[in-house]
Design a protein around this motif. Structure first.
Motif: not given
Length: 336
Positions: A303-332
């Protein structure tokens, strides 16, 4: 004309101005990328750079000696760890791993090499300044408790600024707790006072001849040359490692903003990002990385409350090659 102008410039003021610019850029990037609330600019090493800059600008022996005593305790370990990493590609103490985690921007990596210069510049300045007693021990007695108190009470425990909440050495994190914090601060405070006392005694009681001062200047130039050569190898090594880059994205009522990455454990990094709800109504969202058209799930149905700026964190493995990703969301929108 330029040569004549350079001769008129005070080397202490000139070096202090250079250190001030370096400290400003380093602090500015820390605040810009991590936020003023995270406290990354409050590490002892950056504060020692700022304190040394002030000491040079105003030719203040107390500031130079006080922050040199701090730098001797902290930055020597950093230099040893960095040199080991440069020549072996492996961790020794784990103190410099933040420089090699894939998401660290190159400009921050370059600026981090100020660690090489704080100590030798302060030593050279104290040798060449007029000898007199200073208030270094008083300044240590003020700044040390103040720095640690702010580190403990004002910044998140997860960032562990100045190692105040738990040891910075991997494998010792089980020592975390109030007792550790108190004992660690007391030990570091005592060490800083002892180092400050002996530095003050040495630089005020030792008679430095003009010949010795000339030798120290050439030794300083030689050290800086070696430091620059080492930094060049370090840069080449850093560029050979895989990198991680993230692009933000937005929906009509929600922004998914890339934050920063930090080294977490061996070959793993912590990725921090923010979800900004542009609507006054709460929403249920799921986030993922778009990696070359493939969706990599991050957080699901939160949940993201109305007008909220919510910080989230996730642990990821180091990539084995250089990568560029796009952070995307699906919200209802939430249904009451």
């Amino acid at each position: 004309m330029l040569l004549s102008l350079l001769k008129k410039l005070d080397p202490f003021v000139l070096t202090g101005g250079f250190f001030s610019l370096w400290a400003f850029l380093n602090t500015y990037l820390d605040v810009l990328r991590y936020g003023i609330d995270q406290g990354f600019y409050w590490w002892f090493c950056n504060l020692a750079l700022i304190g040394s800059a002030i000491g040079l600008m105003f030719k203040h022996r107390g500031w130079l000696t006080g922050f040199l005593s701090i730098a001797c305790f902290t930055q020597i370990f950093w230099i040893i760890d960095n040199q080991y990493r440069v020549f072996t590609g492996k961790n020794l103490l784990g103190l410099v791993e933040f420089m090699y985690q894939p998401g660290l921007p190159l400009d921050e990596f370059l600026l981090s090499h100020y660690h090489y210069f704080t100590i030798p510049v302060a030593i050279l300045a104290l040798i060449h300044l007029p000898q007199k007693k200073s208030n270094a021990l008083l300044l240590i007695s003020i700044f040390n408790p103040l720095i640690f108190a702010i580190s403990y009470f004002f910044f998140p425990a997860t960032q562990n600024i100045n190692c105040i909440h738990e040891p910075c050495f991997p494998g010792l994190t089980h020592w975390a707790g109030p007792l550790y914090s108190l004992l660690f601060w007391g030990g570091v405070f005592l060490v800083h006072l002892i180092i400050g006392y002996y530095l003050e005694s040495f630089f005020t009681q030792t008679k430095f001849t003009e010949k010795f001062k000339a030798y120290t200047l050439w030794a300083f130039i030689g050290f800086c040359t070696l430091a620059c050569v080492s930094a060049t190898f370090d840069i080449q090594y850093r560029l050979s490692l895989p990198s991680f880059k993230c692009n933000s994205s937005s929906l009509p009522s929600m922004e998914a903003n890339c934050g920063f990455t930090l080294d977490h454990t061996d070959q793993k990094m912590l990725f921090s990002y923010k979800m900004k709800n542009l609507s006054p109504s709460p929403q249920i969202c799921s986030t993922f990385f778009d990696l070359n058209g493939e969706n990599v799930p991050l957080h699901q149905e939160f949940q993201v409350k109305g007008s909220e700026n919510k910080r989230l964190e996730v642990i990821l493995p180091y990539p084995n090659q250089s990568v560029t990703v796009t952070l995307k969301a699906y919200c209802t929108a939430m249904i009451n």
